[in-house]
Design a protein around this motif. Structure first.
Motif, PDB file in Angstrom:
ATOM      1  N   ALA A  17       0.847  -1.197   0.000  1.00  0.00           N
ATOM      2  CA  ALA A  17       0.000   0.000   0.000  1.00  0.00           C
ATOM      3  C   ALA A  17       0.884   1.249   0.000  1.00  0.00           C
ATOM      4  N   PRO A  18       0.412   2.325  -0.607  1.00  0.00           N
ATOM      5  CA  PRO A  18       1.209   3.556  -0.656  1.00  0.00           C
ATOM      6  C   PRO A  18       1.457   4.133   0.737  1.00  0.00           C
ATOM      7  N   ASP A  19       2.635   4.716   0.912  1.00  0.00           N
ATOM      8  CA  ASP A  19       3.003   5.298   2.199  1.00  0.00           C
ATOM      9  C   ASP A  19       2.066   6.420   2.609  1.00  0.00           C
ATOM     10  N   TRP A  20       1.623   7.229   1.632  1.00  0.00           N
ATOM     11  CA  TRP A  20       0.735   8.336   1.972  1.00  0.00           C
ATOM     12  C   TRP A  20      -0.556   7.827   2.589  1.00  0.00           C
ATOM     13  N   LEU A  21      -1.061   6.687   2.124  1.00  0.00           N
ATOM     14  CA  LEU A  21      -2.300   6.130   2.656  1.00  0.00           C
ATOM     15  C   LEU A  21      -2.104   5.636   4.082  1.00  0.00           C
ATOM     16  N   ILE A  22      -1.024   4.932   4.311  1.00  0.00           N
ATOM     17  CA  ILE A  22      -0.728   4.430   5.653  1.00  0.00           C
ATOM     18  C   ILE A  22      -0.543   5.593   6.626  1.00  0.00           C
ATOM     19  N   ASN A  23       0.219   6.611   6.209  1.00  0.00           N
ATOM     20  CA  ASN A  23       0.443   7.776   7.068  1.00  0.00           C
ATOM     21  C   ASN A  23      -0.853   8.523   7.355  1.00  0.00           C
ATOM     22  N   ASP A  24      -1.704   8.665   6.345  1.00  0.00           N
ATOM     23  CA  ASP A  24      -2.983   9.347   6.548  1.00  0.00           C
ATOM     24  C   ASP A  24      -3.876   8.584   7.519  1.00  0.00           C
ATOM     25  N   ILE A  28      -5.157   9.920  11.157  1.00  0.00           N
ATOM     26  CA  ILE A  28      -6.580  10.039  11.487  1.00  0.00           C
ATOM     27  C   ILE A  28      -6.895   9.268  12.758  1.00  0.00           C
ATOM     28  N   ILE A  29      -6.397   8.045  12.849  1.00  0.00           N
ATOM     29  CA  ILE A  29      -6.652   7.239  14.046  1.00  0.00           C
ATOM     30  C   ILE A  29      -5.964   7.854  15.252  1.00  0.00           C
ATOM     31  N   GLY A  30      -4.740   8.341  15.066  1.00  0.00           N
ATOM     32  CA  GLY A  30      -4.018   8.959  16.176  1.00  0.00           C
ATOM     33  C   GLY A  30      -4.702  10.216  16.692  1.00  0.00           C
ATOM     34  N   LYS A  31      -5.267  10.993  15.784  1.00  0.00           N
ATOM     35  CA  LYS A  31      -5.921  12.239  16.170  1.00  0.00           C
ATOM     36  C   LYS A  31      -7.297  11.991  16.780  1.00  0.00           C
ATOM     37  N   GLY A  37     -14.333   4.637  14.033  1.00  0.00           N
ATOM     38  CA  GLY A  37     -14.752   3.603  13.085  1.00  0.00           C
ATOM     39  C   GLY A  37     -14.119   3.764  11.719  1.00  0.00           C
ATOM     40  N   VAL A  38     -14.169   2.704  10.942  1.00  0.00           N
ATOM     41  CA  VAL A  38     -13.566   2.711   9.616  1.00  0.00           C
ATOM     42  C   VAL A  38     -14.297   3.669   8.680  1.00  0.00           C
ATOM     43  N   SER A  39     -15.588   3.824   8.853  1.00  0.00           N
ATOM     44  CA  SER A  39     -16.325   4.755   7.988  1.00  0.00           C
ATOM     45  C   SER A  39     -15.872   6.189   8.224  1.00  0.00           C
ATOM     46  N   TYR A  40     -15.539   6.524   9.468  1.00  0.00           N
ATOM     47  CA  TYR A  40     -15.015   7.856   9.774  1.00  0.00           C
ATOM     48  C   TYR A  40     -13.658   8.048   9.101  1.00  0.00           C
ATOM     49  N   VAL A  41     -12.812   7.037   9.138  1.00  0.00           N
ATOM     50  CA  VAL A  41     -11.493   7.117   8.518  1.00  0.00           C
ATOM     51  C   VAL A  41     -11.632   7.322   7.012  1.00  0.00           C
ATOM     52  N   ILE A  42     -12.513   6.570   6.377  1.00  0.00           N
ATOM     53  CA  ILE A  42     -12.720   6.722   4.936  1.00  0.00           C
ATOM     54  C   ILE A  42     -13.266   8.110   4.624  1.00  0.00           C
ATOM     55  N   SER A  43     -14.177   8.586   5.445  1.00  0.00           N
ATOM     56  CA  SER A  43     -14.732   9.920   5.251  1.00  0.00           C
ATOM     57  C   SER A  43     -13.654  10.995   5.373  1.00  0.00           C
ATOM     58  N   GLU A  44     -12.779  10.863   6.354  1.00  0.00           N
ATOM     59  CA  GLU A  44     -11.695  11.835   6.545  1.00  0.00           C
ATOM     60  C   GLU A  44     -10.677  11.764   5.404  1.00  0.00           C
ATOM     61  N   LEU A  45     -10.395  10.578   4.917  1.00  0.00           N
ATOM     62  CA  LEU A  45      -9.509  10.444   3.765  1.00  0.00           C
ATOM     63  C   LEU A  45     -10.095  11.170   2.562  1.00  0.00           C
ATOM     64  N   HIS A  46     -11.369  10.935   2.333  1.00  0.00           N
ATOM     65  CA  HIS A  46     -12.039  11.566   1.199  1.00  0.00           C
ATOM     66  C   HIS A  46     -12.067  13.080   1.378  1.00  0.00           C
ATOM     67  N   GLU A  47     -12.369  13.533   2.566  1.00  0.00           N
ATOM     68  CA  GLU A  47     -12.423  14.972   2.860  1.00  0.00           C
ATOM     69  C   GLU A  47     -11.070  15.640   2.655  1.00  0.00           C
ATOM     70  N   ILE A  84      -8.222  -0.269   2.418  1.00  0.00           N
ATOM     71  CA  ILE A  84      -8.300   0.727   3.489  1.00  0.00           C
ATOM     72  C   ILE A  84      -8.839   0.093   4.764  1.00  0.00           C
ATOM     73  N   VAL A  85      -9.846  -0.741   4.643  1.00  0.00           N
ATOM     74  CA  VAL A  85     -10.409  -1.422   5.811  1.00  0.00           C
ATOM     75  C   VAL A  85      -9.364  -2.341   6.437  1.00  0.00           C
ATOM     76  N   ALA A  86      -8.632  -3.074   5.620  1.00  0.00           N
ATOM     77  CA  ALA A  86      -7.594  -3.971   6.147  1.00  0.00           C
ATOM     78  C   ALA A  86      -6.481  -3.176   6.823  1.00  0.00           C
ATOM     79  N   LEU A  87      -6.047  -2.076   6.214  1.00  0.00           N
ATOM     80  CA  LEU A  87      -5.025  -1.227   6.830  1.00  0.00           C
ATOM     81  C   LEU A  87      -5.528  -0.629   8.136  1.00  0.00           C
ATOM     82  N   TYR A  88      -6.774  -0.208   8.135  1.00  0.00           N
ATOM     83  CA  TYR A  88      -7.395   0.332   9.353  1.00  0.00           C
ATOM     84  C   TYR A  88      -7.331  -0.690  10.483  1.00  0.00           C
ATOM     85  N   ASN A  89      -7.704  -1.925  10.191  1.00  0.00           N
ATOM     86  CA  ASN A  89      -7.682  -2.973  11.211  1.00  0.00           C
ATOM     87  C   ASN A  89      -6.266  -3.241  11.707  1.00  0.00           C
ATOM     88  N   GLU A  90      -5.289  -3.288  10.794  1.00  0.00           N
ATOM     89  CA  GLU A  90      -3.899  -3.510  11.196  1.00  0.00           C
ATOM     90  C   GLU A  90      -3.380  -2.381  12.087  1.00  0.00           C
TER      91      GLU A  90
END
Length: 95
Positions: A17-24, A28-31, A37-47, A84-90
């Motif tokens: 997976a791209p580094d920018w995605l992992i860092n983002d 998001i999770i750190g902040k 939830g994963v839907s919030y993470v996807i929403s923030e990525l999109h935003e 994204i869901v798999a990365l979120y879980n990891e």
């Protein structure tokens, strides 16, 4: 496709997976906290990559680089929700 093959393919996809995605996702999770939830993470990525102040500042400087980058990243986000869901879980399990 068998479930085992899908799991293997998903694991390999998260490894490259791209580094920018992992860092983002980590940001998001750190902040927001571990219980987000994963839907919030996807929403923030999109935003983060939809039209915003960065686009305006880029246009003022006569550069379309950010527009190209954000378009590519939005396309990646939209087409790879499973990754994204798999990365979120990891990432969430590491915290």
């Amino acid at each position: 496709m068998f479930n085992e093959e899908y799991e293997l393919l998903l694991k390999k996809s998260t490894e490259v997976a791209p580094d920018w995605l992992i860092n983002d996702i980590e940001g998001i999770i750190g902040k927001a906290g571990k219980h987000v939830g994963v839907s919030y993470v996807i929403s923030e990525l999109h935003e983060g990559y939809t039209f915003n102040l960065k686009h305006i500042m880029s246009a003022i400087n006569f550069s379309d680089e950010w527009t190209k980058v954000s378009r590519e990243r939005l396309n990646f986000i939209d087409n790879n929700i499973e990754i994204i869901v798999a990365l979120y879980n990891e990432i969430r399990n590491k915290l």
